[in-house]
Design a protein around this motif. Structure first.
Motif, PDB file in Angstrom:
ATOM      1  N   HIS A 170       1.543   3.741   2.125  1.00 27.19           N
ATOM      2  CA  HIS A 170       2.171   4.399   3.286  1.00 27.19           C
ATOM      3  C   HIS A 170       3.694   4.436   3.182  1.00 27.19           C
ATOM      4  O   HIS A 170       4.319   3.472   2.755  1.00 27.19           O
ATOM      5  N   ASP A 190      -0.773  -4.046   5.627  1.00 25.94           N
ATOM      6  CA  ASP A 190      -1.393  -3.471   6.824  1.00 25.94           C
ATOM      7  C   ASP A 190      -2.885  -3.791   6.952  1.00 25.94           C
ATOM      8  O   ASP A 190      -3.565  -3.210   7.806  1.00 25.94           O
ATOM      9  N   HIS A 232      -7.650  -0.749   4.773  1.00 26.22           N
ATOM     10  CA  HIS A 232      -6.644   0.026   5.524  1.00 26.22           C
ATOM     11  C   HIS A 232      -6.377   1.348   4.797  1.00 26.22           C
ATOM     12  O   HIS A 232      -6.288   2.409   5.409  1.00 26.22           O
ATOM     13  N   HIS A 260       0.854  -1.195   0.000  1.00 21.55           N
ATOM     14  CA  HIS A 260       0.000   0.000   0.000  1.00 21.55           C
ATOM     15  C   HIS A 260       0.887   1.241   0.000  1.00 21.55           C
ATOM     16  O   HIS A 260       2.112   1.134  -0.002  1.00 21.55           O
ATOM     17  N   HIS A 272       6.351   1.801   4.075  1.00 25.86           N
ATOM     18  CA  HIS A 272       6.382   0.576   3.263  1.00 25.86           C
ATOM     19  C   HIS A 272       6.962   0.779   1.859  1.00 25.86           C
ATOM     20  O   HIS A 272       7.268  -0.200   1.181  1.00 25.86           O
TER      21      HIS A 272
HETATM   22 ZN    ZN Z   1       0.061   1.388   6.585  1.00 29.12          ZN
END
Ligand code: ZN
Length: 311
Positions: A100, A204, A185, A98, A103
């Motif tokens: 974020h 996540d 998420h 994802h 990551h």
């Molecule tokens: Zn995350």
């Protein structure tokens, strides 16, 4: 002999090997060509050093797939070194679970540095590229502020392959099945299943020990966790926290928190209790079960309360 081999291969899962790849970048070898680096349980607002999530790689007979890359070029480079110590095979795929920044910001370490080098395919949810564009400015400011020198050279690398529903990746003797999820998420969630070992990399969508975080949709997240529960995975590498052999238990724990959170926020809204008060009271019964509860839970209420007011 056959029975002994089955017992031994089972033991590999029970006794993970903690090998030191380089000074501060420990790698857990799960066996069967799967490796995980566990970042520290730190909040992005408290001591964040760019290395807080799980970063995994899977080695096949043709090459390697990386699943998440950490929060800076530096962490990505440490990962690249750790992989080179395990196998001379090339990295074929860099998968982001994802958008974020903890990551994705290590992606830059896998860009080709000279013309003869094979560059891996970067793979993400079909909405990942747009989400990176939207957040680029905010994330790069945040990274520079929080990481200082360690943010140097860090750029966002967008996917070269976008996953709309499912995608199968061939590593030679094993296949990874990628699944793009609806909003949960975040709006860019992608999970990965290794068919050879029945290992799920949830990103996540699932937290273990550390308080789950919802940025997208809490009802969507609960529903996607139901789908993962039905996957029959025998091992799960969450986005944050230890590897588990009990997917159902891990998901049930996360869903319990999310359901209590949802019901407590709805209750507050119905009774006219403000968001500020709810930030301190919602899901209080779950407080002792999770790490970094106060900061993550307050943030979840801050995200979900305004959205649920319009239900
Ligand atoms: Zn995350």
């Amino acid at each position: 002999m056959r029975i002994l081999m089955i017992i031994l291969s089972g033991l590999v899962w029970l006794l993970p090997v903690h090998a030191q790849a380089n000074d501060d970048f420990a790698i857990e070898a799960l066996g069967h060509g799967i490796y995980v680096h566990h970042g520290a349980h730190l909040d992005i607002d408290d001591g964040y050093q760019g290395d807080i999530c799980n970063i995994s790689f899977v080695v096949g007979s043709k090459g390697v797939a990386v699943i998440d890359t950490g929060g800076s070029l530096k962490v990505g480079q440490q990962l690249r070194l750790a992989i080179a110590k395990v196998t001379p095979l090339p990295v074929l795929y860099v998968i982001n679970t994802h958008v974020h920044p903890d990551h994705t910001y290590g992606n830059a370490a896998f860009l080709a540095s000279h013309v003869d080098e094979i560059e891996p395919e970067f793979i993400g949810h079909e909405k990942l590229a747009a989400a990176m564009d939207l957040r680029q400015e905010q994330y790069s400011k945040l990274n520079a502020k929080l990481l200082g020198e360690d943010a140097m050279g860090t750029i966002l690398v967008k996917p070269s392959i976008a996953v709309k529903t499912n995608l199968s990746l061939d590593l030679g003797d094993r296949k990874l099945l990628l699944m793009a999820h609806p909003i949960a998420h975040t709006n860019t969630d992608l999970s990965v299943m290794d068919g050879q070992t029945n290992t799920l990399f949830s990103g996540d969508l699932l937290f273990i020990e550390r308080t789950p975080v919802v940025e997208g949709d809490v009802r969507g997240l609960i529903a996607e966790l139901d789908k993962l529960k039905a996957s029959g995975a025998e091992h799960v590498v969450p986005g944050h926290g230890p590897v588990s052999q009990d997917l159902v238990l891990a998901i049930n724990n996360a869903q319990t928190y999310l359901k209590v959170l949802l019901s407590d926020i709805r209750d507050s809204i119905k009774k006219g209790i403000s968001m500020e008060v709810t930030m301190n009271t919602a899901a209080a019964s779950e407080k002792d079960k999770w790490l970094l509860f106060d900061v993550a839970n307050r943030r979840n209420v801050n995200t979900l309360y305004p959205a649920l007011e319009w239900e």
